[in-house]
Design an enzyme around this catalytic site. Structure first.
Site, PDB file in Angstrom:
ATOM      1  N   GLY A 142       0.808  -1.215   0.000  1.00 12.12           N
ATOM      2  CA  GLY A 142       0.000   0.000   0.000  1.00 12.12           C
ATOM      3  C   GLY A 142       0.839   1.262   0.000  1.00 12.12           C
ATOM      4  CG  ASP A 163       5.301  -7.034   7.609  1.00 17.03           C
ATOM      5  OD1 ASP A 163       4.899  -8.177   7.828  1.00 17.03           O
ATOM      6  OD2 ASP A 163       4.538  -6.126   7.232  1.00 17.03           O
ATOM      7  CB  THR A 188       4.228  -0.013   7.139  1.00 22.65           C
ATOM      8  OG1 THR A 188       2.927  -0.233   7.697  1.00 22.65           O
ATOM      9  CG2 THR A 188       5.230  -0.071   8.264  1.00 22.65           C
ATOM     10  CG  ASP A 191      -0.516  -0.729   9.448  1.00 19.19           C
ATOM     11  OD1 ASP A 191      -1.276   0.217   9.173  1.00 19.19           O
ATOM     12  OD2 ASP A 191      -0.727  -1.892   9.071  1.00 19.19           O
ATOM     13  CE  LYS A 227     -28.045  15.088  16.863  1.00 25.94           C
ATOM     14  NZ  LYS A 227     -29.325  15.499  16.259  1.00 25.94           N
ATOM     15  N   GLY A 248      -4.476  -0.432  11.137  1.00 27.47           N
ATOM     16  CA  GLY A 248      -3.549  -1.123  12.020  1.00 27.47           C
ATOM     17  C   GLY A 248      -4.071  -2.516  12.262  1.00 27.47           C
ATOM     18  NE  ARG A 249      -3.209  -8.031   8.677  1.00 27.87           N
ATOM     19  CZ  ARG A 249      -2.744  -9.119   9.310  1.00 27.87           C
ATOM     20  NH1 ARG A 249      -3.554  -9.837  10.062  1.00 27.87           N
ATOM     21  NH2 ARG A 249      -1.488  -9.460   9.216  1.00 27.87           N
ATOM     22  CD  GLU A 260      -7.490  -2.511   9.241  1.00 22.64           C
ATOM     23  OE1 GLU A 260      -7.883  -3.063   8.210  1.00 22.64           O
ATOM     24  OE2 GLU A 260      -6.413  -1.878   9.301  1.00 22.64           O
TER      25      GLU A 260
END
Length: 705
Positions: A103, A197, A223, A225, A268, A277-278, A357
C-alpha cells in the site's frame, strides 16, 4: 448534459479564471520548492560504510539456513569519506532500479528523489529506473526510466503515482527466475524495494538469490501502521518509526479532533473511530496522544488482560478459572459501557472512541476462532482441487461444512481443529460477523480485518448491555442543577422539595443530579411522587418534572468512521519529507559501499536532522518464523505496541483525565496543521519513547501534550 459553445469555452479559459482553479495550490507549489535538509554524513559526495559492531542481533537459525549469503551481514554506518577508494566506489556508473511494494505511504516519492539526487551527484551518467505497478513490474519486465523532470514533479508529494505500486509477491521459484532474468536483461546493478514487512521479506530473499549475479538489493521501511521498528539485542533503537506513519497519524488526528469538537457541540453522538492497524495499534496510540479522545482501546493491552476479580472468585471456590486470562468480547463491551455510563452521569451522553482496525485479533476467543478457521481454509485449499470459497460460496454452505466437521469430531471422539464447542460459539455470533470471519484470506493466508465491521460487532454488544443498565436504573444522564432549578421555578415548584425524592445525590452540591435507580419509567416516577406525598393518586405529573425526567433518559447514538486510505494518500509532513529524502540518499550510500541484503534506516530521528545517523541493518537479522497459509514461514517480524513504553504509559496515566467523566469541557487537543513553511513536527510516540533511552531531549518534546 448541456453543451458549451466555443465562445463560452474561451471565456472560461481567461487567465484570471484559470489562476483561481489552477491545479497547483499554494501548498502544492511550496512543496515542490521545498528542499529537505540532509544529515551531515550524507552531504558529502563521497561516503563509505563502516561496521557498527556495537549493535548486534540474535539471528534465527532458520534465517541462517535459508539466507546464508546475507545472514551474517553486520550493521553498517554511513560515514563521510574523501579518499581515493571512496571516490572510485561512489563515482562508478550504475543502473539502479526502484520499486514500490504494498500500500502507498506518504513520502515514497522523496525516497526516489533522494536516491536520484545522490546518484546524479556522484555520477551524472548514472541511471535510475522505476519498476511499474509494484513487484509485478520486476516479474513482467515493466519499467520506466526516471528523469529529473519526472522526479521534480513529485517532490514532497504524497502517493506512489510516479511508478505506482502493487501487491504481487516474488514468492515462487518461477517468479524468482523471472525477476532474475529481468534484472540481468536490463543490466541492473542494484534493486531497491520500498515496502513493509512482507516486502522487505521479499527483499531479503531477492538479495540472497541475486547475490551470485552481482545484483545488490536494498530494502526501505515503509508502512503507515508503524509496525516496522528495529532494536538490536541490547534494546538500542536503530529504526524508531517507518516512513508514512507520522503523516497518516496526523491526517487521522485532525479529523478525529474535529469529531471531538462536533461531539461536544451537538452533544448527542458517540463517534466510533476505527483507524488502520491490522496487527499493531501504533496508529491508535499516536492518534490518542495527538487528540485526547474520550476513550482509546489499545489491542496489545487487551491481549495481556487478566480478570483479577474472576481469579479471586475462583480461588475462593477452590478452582482455577483459565478463562480469566485474556479479554473476551463481552467483557470488553462492559468496559466501554462503564465509560459511557460514567460520562452520561456527568451530563455527557456523547464522546469519541478510538479503536485499532485489528482490535479483534487481540481478543483471545476471537483470535482462537480466526486461527482455527484460517487453518481449516488453508488445509482445504491444499488438499482439494477447488478452493474453499469456490466450493462453499455462501454462508449457509460454509456453516454446514463447519457443522459437519464439528459433528465428525464429536462422533470420532478425536481432537480436531474444529470441535462442537467452537461451533457453538460460532453459532452465537451475528451472521455478518460469521461472513467476516469466513471471508477469503489475503495472499499470505492472513485474516483481512479491514473487511470486518469491528465497530458494529463491538457496539452491538455495547447497545445490548446499555439497555440492561438502563432497565436497572444505572444508565442515566446527569442533570445540571441550575437548569433543573430554573425549570421547576418557572412552573412555581420548589426545586429543593422535589430533589430528595427524585435524585440519589441531591445532597452533593455542584454535581450533576442523577435520578434514583428505582425511577426507570414514568410509572415509577409517578409512584415515587405519590409515595412521598408530592402528588395526589391519579393526578398528572407536573410538566416540569416530566421535562426533567425526559432529559435524564439516555439515548445512545453512534456514528462509525474508518480512517485508513485517506491517510495513506496524504501529502507527507515535513518530518516524513525530510526522513524519506535522507532514506533515499542512504540507499545510494549503501549501494555505493557494496552492501546487499540490508535495510536502509536512520537513527536518532527524535533529534535534529544534523544529528541523524544513516545506517544499513541486515534484513536476515529481522526475520522470525510465522504461520502463513497453515505453514511456518520465515518473514520479517512485525513489532507491536510495547505496553511498558513511555508513550503507552502516558496514555494510561491520562486515561481518567481524558475520559472527563465530570462537569466541564473535555480536554481535547487539536493537532497543528501541516504546512511546509511551518515548524517540523514529529510523532509523539517517537519523542516520548526517546525520552526513556537517555537521548537528548529535543525542543519538540518540551510541550508534547
Amino acid at each position: 448534459m448541456s453543451m458549451v459553445s466555443e465562445e463560452n469555452q474561451e471565456y472560461w479559459y481567461q487567465p484570471e479564471i484559470q489562476s483561481l482553479i489552477n491545479g497547483k495550490s499554494r501548498e502544492h507549489k511550496a512543496r515542490l520548492a521545498h528542499t529537505p535538509p540532509v544529515c551531515l554524513s550524507l552531504k558529502s559526495a563521497l561516503t563509505r560504510l563502516e561496521p557498527a559492531d556495537e549493535f548486534t542481533f540474535h539471528l534465527h537459525q532458520e534465517a541462517l539456513a535459508q539466507l546464508p549469503g546475507i545472514a551474517c551481514n553486520p550493521v553498517q554506518r554511513v560515514v563521510e569519506d574523501d579518499g581515493a577508494q571512496a571516490s572510485e566506489q561512489c563515482g562508478r556508473k550504475r543502473r539502479i532500479a526502484i520499486v514500490f511494494s504494498g500500500g502507498p505511504a506518504p513520502g515514497g516519492h522523496n525516497v526516489i528523489a533522494g536516491l536520484f539526487d545522490a546518484a546524479m551527484q556522484r555520477n551524472p551518467d548514472n541511471e535510475v529506473l522505476g519498476f511499474l505497478m509494484g513487484p509485478e513490474g520486476i516479474v513482467e519486465g515493466l519499467y520506466q526510466p526516471l528523469t529529473r523532470e519526472m522526479v521534480d514533479q513529485h517532490r514532497n508529494m504524497g502517493g506512489f503515482s510516479m511508478i505506482r505500486t502493487g501487491r504481487t509477491k516474488v514468492d515462487t521459484r518461477e517468479k524468482m527466475r523471472l525477476s532474475r532474468s529481468t534484472c540481468k536483461t536490463l543490466g541492473i546493478d542494484a534493486l531497491v524495494i520500498v515496502g513493509g514487512d512482507d516486502s522487505n521479506t521479499n527483499a531479503a530473499f531477492l538479495a540472497e538469490n541475486l547475490r551470485e549475479e552481482g545484483i545488490q538489493v536494498i530494502g526501505v521501511p515503509k508502512t503507515i501502521d508503524g509496525d516496522i521498528l528495529v532494536q538490536d539485542a541490547s534494546g538500542n533503537s536503530l529504526c524508531a518509526v517507518s516512513f508514512g506513519f507520522h503523516t497518516a497519524a496526523l491526517a487521522f488526528s485532525r479529523n478525529i479532533a474535529s469529531l471531538c469538537t462536533d461531539a461536544a457541540s451537538d452533544v448527542k453522538y458517540w463517534h466510533i473511530c476505527k483507524v488502520m492497524g491490522r496487527v499493531a495499534s501504533h496508529l491508535a496510540l499516536e492518534v490518542a496522544l495527538q487528540t485526547h479522545p474520550t476513550l482509546t482501546l489499545i489491542g496489545e493491552e487487551l491481549a495481556d488482560y487478566v480478570d483479577d476479580d474472576r481469579l479471586k472468585a475462583a480461588r475462593e471456590r477452590g478452582e482455577q478459572d483459565y478463562t480469566a486470562y485474556g479479554m473476551t468480547l463481552r467483557h470488553l463491551s462492559r468496559l466501554i459501557c462503564n465509560a459511557i455510563v460514567q460520562r452520561a452521569a456527568a451530563g455527557k451522553n456523547y464522546g469519541v472512541l478510538v479503536i485499532p482496525e485489528g482490535l479483534l485479533e487481540f481478543i483471545n476467543e476471537i483470535q482462537v476462532l480466526i486461527i482455527k478457521l484460517s487453518t481449516l481454509i488453508a488445509d482445504y485449499n491444499r488438499t482439494h482441487d477447488a478452493g474453499f470459497h469456490e466450493v462453499f460460496s455462501d454462508l449457509d454452505a460454509q456453516t454446514d461444512y463447519l457443522r459437519r466437521m464439528a459433528r465428525e469430531s464429536q462422533e470420532r471422539d478425536q481432537i480436531f481443529v474444529w470441535n462442537q464447542r467452537d461451533h457453538d460459539f460460532f453459532d452465537d455470533i451475528p451472521d455478518f460477523f460469521k461472513e467476516g470471519l469466513l471471508t477469503e484470506r489475503d495472499s499470505h493466508g492472513n485474516f483481512q480485518f479491514s473487511q470486518v465491521e469491528t465497530d458494529k460487532i463491538l457496539m452491538g454488544l455495547v447497545k445490548d448491555y446499555l439497555s440492561i443498565l438502563k432497565e436497572k436504573g444505572l444508565y442515566k444522564v446527569g442533570i445540571d442543577p441550575q437548569w433543573y432549578a430554573g425549570v421547576l421555578e418557572r412552573e412555581g415548584l420548589d426545586p429543593d422539595g422535589f430533589a430528595s425524592v427524585l435524585f440519589r445525590n441531591a445532597d452533593r452540591k455542584g454535581e450533576p443530579l442523577l435520578f434514583k435507580e428505582s425511577i426507570i419509567s414514568v410509572k415509577t416516577l409517578n409512584h415515587a411522587l405519590v409515595k412521598e406525598g408530592l402528588l395526589s393518586d391519579g393526578a398528572a405529573i407536573p410538566p416540569a418534572i416530566l421535562k426533567v425526567y425526559r432529559k435524564s433518559e439516555p439515548d445512545f447514538r453512534m456514528q462509525p468512521h474508518f480512517y485508513g486510505y485517506d491517510g495513506r494518500g496524504s501529502d507527507p509532513t515535513p518530518f516524513d519529507c525530510n526522513y524519506t529524502y535522507n532514506l533515499g540518499r542512504t540507499v545510494f550510500a549503501l549501494i555505493a559501499g557494496g552492501a546487499t541484503g540490508q535495510m536502509a534506516v536512520i537513527r536518532n530521528l527524535e533529534k535534529d536532522v544534523s544529528e541523524w545517523e544513516p545506517m544499513g541493518v541486515p534484513l536476515a537479522a529481522l526475520m522470525h518464523l510465522e504461520e502463513r497459509k497453515g505453514k511456518m514461514a520465515l518473514v520479517m517480524e512485525k513489532k507491536l505496541v510495547d505496553v511498558q513504553s513511555p508513550a503507552f504509559q502516558v496514555l494510561k496515566a491520562m486515561g481518567a483525565e481524558w475520559l472527563a467523566a465530570r462537569a466541564g469541557e473535555d480536554p481535547c487537543r487539536r493537532p497543528d496543521s501541516v504546512w511546509m513553511t511551518g515548524a517540523e513536527d514529529k510523532p509523539l510516540t517517537l519523542l516520548l519513547n526517546a525520552m526513556n533511552t537517555g537521548s537528548s531531549r529535543s525542543p519538540a518534546s518540551e510541550n508534547l501534550l
